[in-house]
Design an enzyme around this catalytic site. Structure first.
Site, PDB file in Angstrom:
ATOM      1  N   ASP A 283       1.127  -1.261   0.138  1.00  0.00           N
ATOM      2  CA  ASP A 283      -0.207  -0.042  -0.434  1.00  0.00           C
ATOM      3  C   ASP A 283       0.876   1.471   0.013  1.00  0.00           C
ATOM      4  O   ASP A 283       2.414   1.619   0.591  1.00  0.00           O
ATOM      5  CB  ASP A 283      -1.067  -0.001   1.759  1.00  0.00           C
TER       6      ASP A 283
ATOM      7  N   GLU B 238       0.189  -1.356   5.234  1.00  0.00           N
ATOM      8  CA  GLU B 238       0.954  -0.941   6.115  1.00  0.00           C
ATOM      9  C   GLU B 238       0.939   0.275   6.930  1.00  0.00           C
ATOM     10  O   GLU B 238       1.729   0.305   7.968  1.00  0.00           O
ATOM     11  CB  GLU B 238       2.794  -0.950   5.256  1.00  0.00           C
TER      12      GLU B 238
END
Ligand code: ZN
Length: 377
Positions: A79, A139
């Protein structure tokens, strides 16, 4: 063998801001890995907004791995942070000389492109110890994907190289990341009659003075290898009051701290709780609540760790420490000694200046190839 810059170009073109599903990035990684003869397993979950998120575990060859235990894992989140609406080229890799610009180019699709490139050139038949790749979701919003892997006990590893932009310096230690919301309650009144109310802003200020003293005390607990070498505190946001002529009925602020490795991340929370308890003891009507939002410890590997030694040798660069949060503590929970490493610098990440250098990508592929041969042969 796939070209690392072309891999990065495709990865940047697939938007994977944390609020979106990361399926696009995962499916692209799967296609590259499958072509290189790798197998993989998806471990998905729905985030609180009901959006599908996927962690991917991959290994070379067509053998089904039942135990999920690896000697070395290359770990990378999929991400990115959100990008500004006026950044027209956010999902286009723009080449400016040696600089490759785009959202996620350095944090951390650059490293992702490198590990995919390494997978496509790896002679895995010559390896005697199991190598794996772990791609994670979410994350940037608190290592949610990595924490899912830990909770589900899906995988374990002896050594890990966790991707983050470190300018190809092996990072042996990192501070943790903790966040709390502090809510102070008072009582509203007309400002012409302050004694009829209780100002939450004055009460918050009393606590903030104590928190500044706690920040000074933390400097007395130094930990070598960090910059600065102690746990830092920041109050980055404060909101309180209703209007200039009303005694403020509430005030809230965000308290962030970055604990050094080896220190209990709850230490600062308990010091602030003690300060609140002292204020309540002095005035039982003092009202304050501390809500912990994030609690992530730091990490460190021993200087003698084989994975640290191997990345030091292969890169020729000196070890470093970082003050930003990473997935390394989660890899520690999976049993791994973890080093953080990758191309690009965090100084350009999370901004529309984000870029990674082509030559660092190519060098990173070489270094990872060397480390795999070193640790897994
Ligand atoms: Zn990152």
């Amino acid at each position: 063998m796939r070209d690392v810059v072309e891999l990065l170009r495709t990865l940047v073109s697939i938007s994977s801001v944390s609020r979106e599903s990361n399926r696009g990035v995962i499916e692209f990684a799967e296609s590259v890995l499958a072509e290189a003869g790798w197998s993989f397993q998806e471990h998905g979950y729905l985030d609180p907004a009901g959006v599908e998120k996927i962690n991917l575990i991959a290994w070379p060859g067509k053998v089904a791995r039942r135990d999920g235990a690896f000697h070395l894992v290359l770990v990378c989140h999929t991400d990115t942070v959100p990008y500004r609406a006026d950044w027209a080229d956010a999902t286009t890799l723009v080449e400016d000389g040696d600089d490759l610009k785009g959202c996620g180019a350095c944090d951390v699709k650059g490293y992702l492109a490198c590990i995919l490139a390494v997978a496509t050139q790896l002679d895995h038949a010559g390896l005697s110890k199991p190598i794996g790749i772990i791609l994670t979701a979410d994350e940037e919003i608190g290592c949610v994907g990595a924490s899912y892997l830990v909770d589900q006990k899906i995988v374990s590893a002896r050594y890990a190289i966790v991707g983050e932009p470190t300018s190809l310096r092996p990072v042996r230690a990192g501070k943790g990341y903790c966040l709390a919301e502090v809510i102070v309650s008072g009582c509203e009144a007309h400002s012409a009659f302050p004694d009829k109310g209780r100002s939450a802003i004055y009460d918050a200020a009393r606590l903030i003075v104590e928190i500044e003293k706690i920040a000074a005390q933390l400097k007395e607990l130094p930990a070598a290898g960090f910059s600065p070498p102690w746990t830092t505190i920041n109050i980055g946001e404060i909101h309180g009051g209703l209007a200039k002529n009303i005694v403020a009925p509430s005030c809230r602020f965000l308290l962030e701290w970055r604990p050094v490795a080896g220190q209990d991340p709850k230490l600062v929370a308990s010091m602030v709780e003690s300060a609140i308890a002292a204020l309540v003891a002095a005035d039982p009507s003092y009202q304050c609540e501390l809500k912990v939002l994030r609690m992530q410890e730091g990490f460190a590997v021993e200087d003698s760790s084989l994975v640290l030694q191997s990345v030091l040798r292969a890169s020729g660069n000196e070890a470093d420490s970082v003050a930003f949060g990473t997935e390394a503590p989660w890899l520690n929970k999976l049993g791994a000694e973890a080093v953080v490493f990758g191309p690009g610098s965090m100084l350009s990440a999370h901004s529309l200046r984000e870029f990674v250098r082509r030559k660092e990508l190519i060098r990173c592929v070489e270094i990872l190839g060397g480390v795999i041969q070193d640790l897994c042969s």
